[in-house]
Scaffold this motif. Structure first.
Motif, PDB file in Angstrom:
ATOM      1  N   LEU A  24       2.024   8.988  -6.588  1.00  0.00           N
ATOM      2  CA  LEU A  24       2.538  10.351  -6.423  1.00  0.00           C
ATOM      3  C   LEU A  24       3.691  10.631  -7.383  1.00  0.00           C
ATOM      4  O   LEU A  24       3.793  11.733  -7.933  1.00  0.00           O
ATOM      5  CB  LEU A  24       2.990  10.564  -4.975  1.00  0.00           C
ATOM      6  N   ILE A  25       4.562   9.641  -7.592  1.00  0.00           N
ATOM      7  CA  ILE A  25       5.664   9.809  -8.539  1.00  0.00           C
ATOM      8  C   ILE A  25       5.116   9.980  -9.955  1.00  0.00           C
ATOM      9  O   ILE A  25       5.606  10.807 -10.739  1.00  0.00           O
ATOM     10  CB  ILE A  25       6.630   8.601  -8.470  1.00  0.00           C
ATOM     11  N   PHE A  26       4.102   9.192 -10.297  1.00  0.00           N
ATOM     12  CA  PHE A  26       3.462   9.290 -11.615  1.00  0.00           C
ATOM     13  C   PHE A  26       2.928  10.705 -11.851  1.00  0.00           C
ATOM     14  O   PHE A  26       3.044  11.261 -12.953  1.00  0.00           O
ATOM     15  CB  PHE A  26       2.333   8.265 -11.694  1.00  0.00           C
ATOM     16  N   LEU A  35       0.828  -1.205   0.000  1.00  0.00           N
ATOM     17  CA  LEU A  35       0.000   0.000   0.000  1.00  0.00           C
ATOM     18  C   LEU A  35       0.866   1.261   0.000  1.00  0.00           C
ATOM     19  O   LEU A  35       0.583   2.224  -0.728  1.00  0.00           O
ATOM     20  CB  LEU A  35      -0.932   0.002   1.215  1.00  0.00           C
ATOM     21  N   VAL A  36       1.916   1.247   0.797  1.00  0.00           N
ATOM     22  CA  VAL A  36       2.845   2.384   0.832  1.00  0.00           C
ATOM     23  C   VAL A  36       3.497   2.578  -0.530  1.00  0.00           C
ATOM     24  O   VAL A  36       3.626   3.706  -1.031  1.00  0.00           O
ATOM     25  CB  VAL A  36       3.909   2.155   1.930  1.00  0.00           C
ATOM     26  N   HIS A  37       3.899   1.482  -1.166  1.00  0.00           N
ATOM     27  CA  HIS A  37       4.525   1.583  -2.483  1.00  0.00           C
ATOM     28  C   HIS A  37       3.541   2.067  -3.542  1.00  0.00           C
ATOM     29  O   HIS A  37       3.900   2.878  -4.411  1.00  0.00           O
ATOM     30  CB  HIS A  37       5.119   0.235  -2.883  1.00  0.00           C
ATOM     31  N   PHE A  38       2.307   1.600  -3.488  1.00  0.00           N
ATOM     32  CA  PHE A  38       1.309   2.045  -4.469  1.00  0.00           C
ATOM     33  C   PHE A  38       1.055   3.548  -4.338  1.00  0.00           C
ATOM     34  O   PHE A  38       0.891   4.246  -5.349  1.00  0.00           O
ATOM     35  CB  PHE A  38       0.009   1.263  -4.299  1.00  0.00           C
ATOM     36  N   ILE A  39       1.011   4.034  -3.110  1.00  0.00           N
ATOM     37  CA  ILE A  39       0.848   5.481  -2.894  1.00  0.00           C
ATOM     38  C   ILE A  39       2.053   6.226  -3.467  1.00  0.00           C
ATOM     39  O   ILE A  39       1.907   7.263  -4.149  1.00  0.00           O
ATOM     40  CB  ILE A  39       0.682   5.789  -1.393  1.00  0.00           C
ATOM     41  N   ALA A  40       3.259   5.705  -3.201  1.00  0.00           N
ATOM     42  CA  ALA A  40       4.469   6.340  -3.713  1.00  0.00           C
ATOM     43  C   ALA A  40       4.482   6.344  -5.237  1.00  0.00           C
ATOM     44  O   ALA A  40       4.808   7.363  -5.867  1.00  0.00           O
ATOM     45  CB  ALA A  40       5.701   5.612  -3.177  1.00  0.00           C
ATOM     46  N   PHE A  41       4.112   5.216  -5.858  1.00  0.00           N
ATOM     47  CA  PHE A  41       4.111   5.141  -7.323  1.00  0.00           C
ATOM     48  C   PHE A  41       3.115   6.130  -7.927  1.00  0.00           C
ATOM     49  O   PHE A  41       3.397   6.765  -8.954  1.00  0.00           O
ATOM     50  CB  PHE A  41       3.760   3.720  -7.776  1.00  0.00           C
TER      51      PHE A  41
END
Length: 362
Positions: free
Chosen positions: A237-239, A229-235
């Protein structure tokens, strides 16, 4: 050796040392995983994995912290600056190598018995050289057999994801930040700051999960779920925050626009999220491998590092050609299926433990 090459680099020495460090890393990671396992039991493997990961990733914080302040405002790195850094790193590596010899060896059962003669013990010592080669061959055969077991095939999907995201946060994301011209004169120093916050996320995650694992009644799945979940949020936001051509931008950088106004604060926050999510996956992978294969962990960690390294190498290759959104999409797909496969292995392991059976996969 690899670090010392950068004191006075040459192309031939750089590529030769790269080959050697690849071989050495495989041996070192296998040995570290085995050492972690034999010094832990089913109740402490989670805690020890978290502590190990926090200490390992502390280099990200302290190393980047030094670079950020020592090289702040510099557009060109002088030869003396470079040599100072790599001489210091070489000395630290030598100290770390010496400290390996101080790692305690756990007490093992006395197979010979206390009343065995010293002659029999001497005979075992003389035969140890022959046995070492046999053990190495046996370990390689076990690794091959282990690769095709259901549990390791499922965990390999999770491991593959950690290889892809390892390449992304350690190489690609910093390049993206440095390529965004809209960040102004601070774009290069932000790379070091990004590394600092990745390290903070790694250390926080390793320490937190290490301390909480002793009282964790829900197993490893919640930590892995938090990580994805943390990684999906990061991805996401990066997108939104990074231009799509940032990974393949020329040396001059890119002036392309992102979906939102590129923000330095969001970029650094994403660095923290990447580090935190990575610690979730790696601490739990180390823990479950040490738990499932406690009797013979070396082949399991060898397979883990093999799959992770292959996927990291593949990611480094395609990162020079794919736009940012395609790289993020690949990680989302592997992350989703890697999480599901980890859940399946953890549920099966928990069921076997609940029945009081001994878990064996080889």
């Amino acid at each position: 050796m690899y670090i010392a090459v950068f004191i006075q680099p040459f192309p031939w020495s750089f590529y030769t040392a790269s080959v050697f460090i690849g071989i050495a890393a495989a041996v070192l990671w296998t040995a570290q995983g085995n050492c972690l396992t034999i010094n832990s039991d089913e109740h402490t493997i989670g805690r020890n994995s978290g502590i190990f990961w926090a200490l390992l990733q502390s280099s990200l914080f302290f190393g980047n912290l030094y670079i950020y302040f020592a090289w702040q405002g510099k557009t060109q790195i002088s030869e003396s600056d470079r040599r100072t850094v790599f001489i210091a790193l070489t000395v630290i590596s030598l100290i770390g190598t010496v400290l390996f010899f101080l790692i305690r060896k756990p007490d093992s059962a006395n197979i010979l018995g206390e009343d065995e003669s010293s002659d029999d013990q001497d005979l075992d010592v003389n035969e140890s050289a022959q046995n070492n080669m046999t053990k190495a061959v046996d370990a390689f055969k076990k690794s091959l057999k282990l690769c095709v077991t259901k549990e390791m095939l499922l965990l390999s999907i999770t491991t593959a994801y950690t290889g892809l995201e390892l390449t992304f946060f350690s190489g690609v994301y910093g390049t993206c930040i440095g390529a965004v011209n809209k960040f102004g004169v601070e774009e290069k120093s932000l790379i070091g700051l990004s590394g600092i916050f990745i390290g903070i996320g790694e250390i926080l995650g390793g320490s937190l999960f290490g301390l909480l694992s002793k009282n964790n009644r829900f197993g490893r799945n919640p930590v892995v779920l938090l990580g994805i979940l943390v990684h999906f949020i990061a991805f996401y936001l990066i997108f939104l925050n990074m231009p799509g051509d940032a990974p393949i931008a020329p040396v001059e950088g890119t002036d392309s626009s992102a979906y939102i106004q590129s923000s330095k604060e969001v970029a650094i926050f994403c660095s923290f999220l990447l580090g935190l999510g990575d610690s979730c996956f790696n601490t739990q992978l180390l823990s479950i491998l040490g738990f499932l294969y406690s009797e013979d962990s070396a082949p399991a960690f060898a397979v883990f590092k093999f799959v992770q390294s292959i996927c990291a190498a593949v990611a480094f290759f395609y990162s020079n050609y794919l736009l940012l959104h395609w790289q993020l999409l690949l990680m989302v797909i592997f992350g989703f299926f890697g999480t599901v496969s980890f859940f399946a292995v953890e549920w099966e392991a928990a069921a076997i433990v609940a029945r009081g059976s001994d878990y064996r996969s080889i």
